[in-house]
Scaffold this motif. Sequence first.
Motif, mmCIF file in Angstrom:
data_model
loop_
_atom_site.group_PDB
_atom_site.id
_atom_site.type_symbol
_atom_site.label_atom_id
_atom_site.label_comp_id
_atom_site.label_asym_id
_atom_site.label_seq_id
_atom_site.Cartn_x
_atom_site.Cartn_y
_atom_site.Cartn_z
ATOM 1 N N ALA A 10 -22.808 9.593 22.172
ATOM 2 C CA ALA A 10 -23.551 11.064 22.124
ATOM 3 C C ALA A 10 -25.026 11.044 22.053
ATOM 4 C CB ALA A 10 -23.003 11.943 20.835
ATOM 5 N N VAL A 11 -25.541 11.984 22.745
ATOM 6 C CA VAL A 11 -27.018 12.171 22.718
ATOM 7 C C VAL A 11 -27.312 13.611 21.737
ATOM 8 C CG1 VAL A 11 -29.075 13.188 23.872
ATOM 9 C CG2 VAL A 11 -27.282 11.741 25.164
ATOM 10 N N GLN A 12 -28.422 13.107 20.802
ATOM 11 C CA GLN A 12 -28.388 13.980 19.660
ATOM 12 C C GLN A 12 -29.999 14.287 19.592
ATOM 13 O OE1 GLN A 12 -29.527 13.332 16.467
ATOM 14 N NE2 GLN A 12 -29.031 14.897 15.289
ATOM 15 N N CYS A 13 -30.033 15.606 19.300
ATOM 16 C CA CYS A 13 -31.406 16.133 19.005
ATOM 17 C C CYS A 13 -31.535 16.637 17.450
ATOM 18 C CB CYS A 13 -31.696 17.033 19.786
ATOM 19 S SG CYS A 13 -33.457 18.118 19.777
ATOM 20 N N ALA A 69 -14.635 21.009 21.146
ATOM 21 C CA ALA A 69 -13.727 20.762 22.211
ATOM 22 C C ALA A 69 -13.819 21.792 23.240
ATOM 23 C CB ALA A 69 -12.349 20.526 21.768
ATOM 24 N N GLN A 70 -14.002 22.975 22.898
ATOM 25 C CA GLN A 70 -14.252 24.110 24.060
ATOM 26 C C GLN A 70 -15.379 24.215 24.387
ATOM 27 O OE1 GLN A 70 -12.579 27.607 21.778
ATOM 28 N NE2 GLN A 70 -10.408 27.018 22.249
ATOM 29 N N ASP A 71 -16.471 24.143 23.479
ATOM 30 C CA ASP A 71 -17.899 24.516 23.936
ATOM 31 C C ASP A 71 -18.529 23.294 24.664
ATOM 32 O OD1 ASP A 71 -17.584 26.991 22.428
ATOM 33 O OD2 ASP A 71 -18.558 26.191 20.870
ATOM 34 N N GLY A 72 -18.050 22.066 24.419
ATOM 35 C CA GLY A 72 -18.768 20.841 24.863
ATOM 36 C C GLY A 72 -19.958 20.406 24.420
ATOM 37 N N TYR A 73 -20.418 21.094 23.144
ATOM 38 C CA TYR A 73 -21.324 20.518 22.425
ATOM 39 C C TYR A 73 -21.131 20.694 20.993
ATOM 40 C CZ TYR A 73 -22.945 25.326 22.086
ATOM 41 O OH TYR A 73 -22.895 26.652 21.775
ATOM 42 N N ALA A 74 -22.063 19.892 19.942
ATOM 43 C CA ALA A 74 -21.833 20.171 18.409
ATOM 44 C C ALA A 74 -23.159 20.742 17.820
ATOM 45 C CB ALA A 74 -21.365 18.894 17.770
ATOM 46 N N ILE A 75 -23.063 21.555 16.905
ATOM 47 C CA ILE A 75 -24.414 21.914 16.241
ATOM 48 C C ILE A 75 -24.174 21.941 14.876
ATOM 49 C CG2 ILE A 75 -23.898 24.590 16.486
ATOM 50 C CD1 ILE A 75 -27.017 24.667 16.992
ATOM 51 N N GLY A 97 -28.856 19.722 13.806
ATOM 52 C CA GLY A 97 -28.538 18.734 14.901
ATOM 53 C C GLY A 97 -27.789 19.156 15.786
ATOM 54 N N LEU A 98 -28.251 18.839 17.028
ATOM 55 C CA LEU A 98 -27.183 19.329 18.278
ATOM 56 C C LEU A 98 -27.038 18.059 19.097
ATOM 57 C CD1 LEU A 98 -26.764 21.889 19.975
ATOM 58 C CD2 LEU A 98 -28.960 21.399 21.358
ATOM 59 N N ALA A 99 -25.798 18.002 19.483
ATOM 60 C CA ALA A 99 -25.264 16.810 20.091
ATOM 61 C C ALA A 99 -24.468 17.103 21.229
ATOM 62 C CB ALA A 99 -24.677 15.782 19.182
ATOM 63 N N ALA A 100 -24.445 16.217 22.191
ATOM 64 C CA ALA A 100 -23.692 16.162 23.419
ATOM 65 C C ALA A 100 -22.980 15.106 23.783
ATOM 66 C CB ALA A 100 -24.148 16.746 24.569
ATOM 67 N N PRO A 101 -21.643 15.006 23.802
ATOM 68 C CA PRO A 101 -20.862 13.538 24.213
ATOM 69 C C PRO A 101 -21.297 13.062 25.635
ATOM 70 C CG PRO A 101 -19.491 15.414 24.486
ATOM 71 C CD PRO A 101 -20.716 16.108 23.893
ATOM 72 N N VAL A 111 -32.863 24.034 24.399
ATOM 73 C CA VAL A 111 -32.604 22.711 24.521
ATOM 74 C C VAL A 111 -31.404 22.196 24.979
ATOM 75 C CG1 VAL A 111 -32.515 20.554 22.754
ATOM 76 C CG2 VAL A 111 -34.083 22.450 22.334
ATOM 77 N N LEU A 112 -30.407 22.899 24.617
ATOM 78 C CA LEU A 112 -28.937 22.647 25.209
ATOM 79 C C LEU A 112 -28.621 22.294 26.554
ATOM 80 C CD1 LEU A 112 -26.117 22.234 24.355
ATOM 81 C CD2 LEU A 112 -25.575 24.502 24.465
ATOM 82 N N PRO A 113 -29.264 23.041 27.479
ATOM 83 C CA PRO A 113 -28.998 22.923 28.880
ATOM 84 C C PRO A 113 -29.427 21.428 29.024
ATOM 85 C CG PRO A 113 -29.880 25.104 28.664
ATOM 86 C CD PRO A 113 -29.961 24.486 27.348
ATOM 87 N N ALA A 114 -30.869 21.130 28.738
ATOM 88 C CA ALA A 114 -31.251 19.729 28.982
ATOM 89 C C ALA A 114 -30.620 18.791 28.460
ATOM 90 C CB ALA A 114 -32.848 19.829 28.560
ATOM 91 N N LEU A 115 -29.913 18.866 27.273
ATOM 92 C CA LEU A 115 -29.387 17.978 26.270
ATOM 93 C C LEU A 115 -28.171 17.707 27.166
ATOM 94 C CD1 LEU A 115 -29.770 16.573 23.446
ATOM 95 C CD2 LEU A 115 -27.834 18.079 22.827
ATOM 96 N N LEU A 116 -27.349 18.742 27.414
ATOM 97 C CA LEU A 116 -26.119 18.582 28.320
ATOM 98 C C LEU A 116 -26.417 17.727 29.713
ATOM 99 C CD1 LEU A 116 -24.547 21.881 27.650
ATOM 100 C CD2 LEU A 116 -23.757 19.634 26.786
ATOM 101 N N GLU A 117 -27.300 18.122 30.397
ATOM 102 C CA GLU A 117 -27.831 17.360 31.461
ATOM 103 C C GLU A 117 -28.094 15.966 31.460
ATOM 104 O OE1 GLU A 117 -31.036 17.718 35.155
ATOM 105 O OE2 GLU A 117 -31.203 19.269 33.469
ATOM 106 N N THR A 118 -28.838 15.745 30.287
ATOM 107 C CA THR A 118 -28.941 14.239 29.987
ATOM 108 C C THR A 118 -27.674 13.411 29.733
ATOM 109 O OG1 THR A 118 -31.413 14.735 29.227
ATOM 110 C CG2 THR A 118 -30.265 12.667 28.391
ATOM 111 N N ALA A 119 -26.856 13.950 28.823
ATOM 112 C CA ALA A 119 -25.712 13.466 28.486
ATOM 113 C C ALA A 119 -24.549 13.198 29.706
ATOM 114 C CB ALA A 119 -24.776 14.272 27.418
ATOM 115 N N ASN A 120 -24.704 14.022 30.614
ATOM 116 C CA ASN A 120 -24.081 13.940 31.944
ATOM 117 C C ASN A 120 -24.433 12.956 32.927
ATOM 118 O OD1 ASN A 120 -21.787 14.860 33.506
ATOM 119 N ND2 ASN A 120 -23.366 15.664 34.878
#
Length: 257
Positions: free
Chosen positions: A221-224, A189-195, A206-210, A240-249
């Motif tokens: 969620a988008v998950q890698c 909830a603080q970080d904005g992503y799950a690993i 697994g890496l995921a962003a809501p 990976v995380l910056p692109a994953l967050l950008e995609t989810a957003n």
Amino acid sequence: MTRKTDTLYVNALAKGLQVLRAFDEANSEMSLSQIAARTGLDKSAVQRLANTLHLEGFLEKDSGTRRFRPSHAWLELAYAYYWSDPLVPQAMPKLIELSQQIGETINMAELSGEHIIYVSRLPTKRSYFAATIIGRKLPALSTSAGRAILSTWPEAEWRAAVADWPLKSFTPRTTLDRDEIADSIARIAQDGYAISCNQMILNEIGLAAPIWGPDGRARAAVQCSVSSYRWDEDMLREKVLPALLETANAISPMGQG
């Protein structure tokens, strides 16, 4: 209102659906006795229901073994679902772009009750067969995607889910401690992503962003998924995380305004 008190509830139809739900990846072809054992229904009722579903095209029947299995009608229902879910066509071009950018397996998962279900899967050449199939359901608490989705809920709600929702051990290292899962969701909830590591498959990260919904909470969620032999958590966060967050957003209705 419960099923028993709902005057519009059709018990016979519900039993037919119960027969259909008995089929899964571990039980893809069954006899009447096996269906009865999995559903808890009387064998004579199962015989009538399975025969009706066969005649209506929802179950195929082997003339030699007399065993039943799902028919192509299930794919037709899935096809209809994809046209009804506005998030899938909206997300697909962005998921393809992300997959090509990082060269790893990309999934989109939606919340389905107390589970997540994969509605889009873009595998790589290294992916095993199960990782390519849409429709797989997993306990939300055991997945990075499920925890990412829950982290956007009000704290009282996600803590209630952590206390009550099902858990299942998939590997010797699957987290079954609910306090540990709660701590994980609080961090997400603080970080904005799950690993997560080793939850579904050993040596898998697994890496995921809501994907935030218009009401301020995620239902997808988008998950890698990557191999820990090729990646570590620091590399994922960096590359990976910056692109994953950008995609989810970009997929999120809130992120497009």
